[in-house]
Design a protein around this motif. Structure first.
Motif, short mmCIF file in Angstrom:
data_model
loop_
_atom_site.label_atom_id
_atom_site.label_comp_id
_atom_site.label_asym_id
_atom_site.label_seq_id
_atom_site.Cartn_x
_atom_site.Cartn_y
_atom_site.Cartn_z
N PHE A 102 -12.08 36.01 45.94
CA PHE A 102 -11.46 37.18 46.55
C PHE A 102 -10.87 38.14 45.53
O PHE A 102 -10.04 38.98 45.87
N TYR A 157 -3.77 41.09 51.96
CA TYR A 157 -4.81 40.08 52.18
C TYR A 157 -4.21 38.76 52.65
O TYR A 157 -4.71 38.11 53.58
N LYS A 170 -1.92 45.18 47.77
CA LYS A 170 -3.26 44.74 48.12
C LYS A 170 -3.29 43.24 48.35
O LYS A 170 -3.79 42.75 49.38
N GLU A 171 -2.75 42.47 47.39
CA GLU A 171 -2.75 41.02 47.50
C GLU A 171 -1.86 40.57 48.68
O GLU A 171 -2.20 39.64 49.42
#
Length: 634
Positions: A209, A71, A67-68
């Motif tokens: 975020f 992004y 996920k990170e």
């Protein structure tokens, strides 16, 4: 025994805001490098850290944390995408010529450009940071960040790409600028792009975020510092100087080309209506670049004259008043002007655009004539100073950049939009067979015209033919053919049909020397006129004729199909606001027997076969336009 950089252990949990790492990693000594640069060593060297930006986070985020990682990759692509969009817009500006480089700039502007060049390299943080990180081995960088070597290589490449993009954007902004305020405002706006990565990092660090990206930001800040070395400092300094020198070299080449007028249009089409004063319409035509004037310090455009065998000269002893049409920039009044100096007095190097002005533009500091607004031009009046230019006043650039520039076709019945290709070396449209004009917008006129009276329904064959010189080349007047009457019903006179700038006119050649330039020795003792005589006259001189008939104002490449009016009381060239004079509508048109010409199609639905119209027994005429049983058709 100390461990190598590859043995450094890093543990990382994206949900942990306090990542751990091995504090026993060794510091890199640079004592052996002091001899390379003693004046900048010692306390003046600073430790290097992974930059706090998007690309810095890409150095430390693990692919395991999808996920990170996703992004950060998206943020990196967006940052690079912004730069590419700006660079593309600067590179392909439609409202400018030659990739947006202006035709010329004032002295104070290019001084500001030079200062901006010296500063530009120092503002490219991504490029400078890339150089710093390149002094560290990728294996050492990977051991400290805990990510694979390929990922670090990709992060370094993206940083380098972003830095070079920013540098090229800075260079494009500088060489495209035409004003100091615009230059530094756009230059300052570029800082926004370079700061996007820092803003994203700051927001991530403050958990805007989510916790995952906040942990990545914290780990980036926690990576152990790398010591700076004198070798790195020297390398960075040399790269900066090299980039500055390269940018200045590119800018210098652009400046030289601007001074030579290489970025200006090489030709323009000028159209001046005759409703204000008839003689001004004769300044209409194609104007071609005629060098750089020493007086004006800028490019001069001269009206293109008919194809001729010998240069045109004025004969002062014969009382002639032959004038040139010249467009130039008058710096004293900050205006573009249209002048008409005598041919014998015209020299592109000494011509002063501030003299003999007939028309002038609005106030402008632009070196690009196409940036002036035709609606704001003024025309010289003998009684009222400078008044608004005629409604029909057009200045059209004639150069092409791509094949699409050669597709300006008006009202073509065939529906075609392309009739030529652009020669990028000469910036000239190479038209297909059957088309002419700066943008291939004019269909080639036929070699002969037929006089057709649609009241009496009569045709007169071979009435007019194109005028040719002694070497069989066509005599062109305003980029259009000249026609001479072959069979005259009037004894001792013949007629010419030619385009005078905004109208097709019919002028009669009488033995009483009806030419405006009647004092010339050429016409003395001439009682009759042959084709070669008139061809010679047009080859040597640019005639201003007193016409008997005139069409409506038009840009047509042929007189076919145009409505003509008889000039009853001619205004001549003196009185203002009276146009061509008092006219009376006539009942004739010109046609051609060649039905393949777009403006000359068969009538009444008949087909064109081998350039001829096939008529039925009920119709006749070159275009099958005359019913057999009709007595009067209008």
């Amino acid at each position: 025994m100390t461990r190598s950089d590859e043995d450094v252990e890093i543990s990382y949990d994206p949900r942990d805001s306090s990542p751990s790492y091995d504090n026993n990693a060794p510091s890199l000594s640079h004592d052996s490098d002091k001899r390379l640069c003693p004046e900048i060593c010692g306390d003046r060297l600073e430790a290097l850290k992974i930059p706090y930006d998007t690309f810095g986070m890409l150095h430390v985020v693990s692919f395991k944390h999808k996920k990170e990682f996703f992004y950060i990759v998206i943020f990196s692509i967006l940052e690079i995408g912004f730069s590419l969009l700006i660079f593309t817009e600067l590179l392909f500006k439609e409202n400018k010529f030659s990739f947006g480089i202006p035709a010329g700039v004032k002295k104070e502007v290019w001084i500001a450009q030079f200062i901006a060049l010296l500063v530009a390299v120092m503002t490219q943080k991504d490029l400078l940071k890339w150089l710093e990180l390149m002094s560290i081995s990728v294996s050492s960088l990977s051991s400290r960040t805990g990510v694979p070597v390929p990922q670090n290589i990709i992060a370094l490449f993206l940083r380098f790409f972003q830095g070079m993009s920013g540098l090229l954007i800075s260079l494009m902004i500088i060489i495209q600028s035409e004003g100091i305020v615009v230059l530094f405002s756009e230059f300052a706006g570029l800082e926004f792009i370079s700061a996007i990565g820092n803003v994203i990092f700051s927001l991530s660090d403050r958990m805007y975020f989510g916790d995952g990206l906040a942990a990545v930001a914290n780990k980036t800040k926690a990576i152990e510092e790398f010591p700076e070395t004198p070798t790195l400092v020297l390398r960075r300094r040399r790269l900066c100087r090299f980039l500055q020198a390269s940018m200045i070299a590119v800018w210098a080449v652009v400046r030289v080309k601007q001074a030579k007028g290489d970025f200006v249009q090489t030709k323009y089409s000028l159209v001046i209506g005759d409703e204000f004063r008839l003689r001004f319409s004769y300044l209409s035509g194609t104007y071609t670049k005629d060098g750089i004037g020493k007086t004006s310090k800028w490019v001069i455009y001269r009206r293109t004259e008919p194809i001729r065998e010998k240069p045109l000269t004025s004969n002062k002893n014969s009382g002639e008043n032959v004038r040139a049409g010249v467009i130039g920039y008058c710096a004293k009044i900050r205006m573009w002007t249209v002048a008409n100096p005598l041919y014998d007095q015209y020299d592109p190097e000494t011509h002063d655009p501030c003299l003999n002005q007939q028309l002038r533009s609005e106030f402008t500091d632009s070196f690009d004539l196409s940036k002036t607004s035709p609606s704001l031009w003024k025309i010289k009046s003998d009684t009222s100073g400078w008044v608004a230019a005629p409604a029909l006043y057009q200045i059209t650039p004639g150069d092409c950049k791509t094949d699409k520039s050669c597709t300006r076709v008006f009202n073509d019945p065939s529906g075609r939009i392309s009739y030529g290709k652009c020669n990028k070396e000469t910036k000239t449209c190479v038209c297909e067979s059957g088309r002419t004009g700066l943008k291939c917008e004019i269909p080639v006129a036929p070699n002969e015209l037929i006089y057709y009276d649609y009241t009496s329904l009569e045709e007169e064959q071979n009435t007019f033919k194109t005028l040719t010189g002694s070497n069989d080349f066509n005599i062109l007047h305003r980029e259009r053919p000249v026609y001479m009457q072959q069979n005259s019903t009037l004894s001792g006179s013949k007629k010419l049909i030619l385009f005078q700038g905004v109208r097709w006119i019919i002028a009669e050649l009488k033995t009483d020397r009806s030419f405006y330039l009647w004092k010339n020795e050429f016409w003395k003792n001439k009682d009759t006129f042959e084709r070669d005589d008139v061809a010679m006259f047009l080859t040597y001189y640019y005639p201003i004729l007193k016409c008997d008939f005139a069409s409506e104002e038009t840009r047509a490449g042929t007189p076919m199909g145009l409505a003509f009016e008889k000039v009853i009381s001619q205004n001549g060239f003196g009185r203002e606001f009276e146009g061509i004079g008092i006219t009376e509508e006539q009942d004739f048109v010109f046609i051609s027997s060649d039905c393949t010409i777009s403006e000359n199609k068969c009538s009444n639905g008949f087909k064109c076969v081998d350039h001829k119209c096939e008529c039925s027994s009920e119709f006749k005429g070159s275009l099958c336009q005359i019913p057999i049983n009709a007595t009067n058709v209008r």
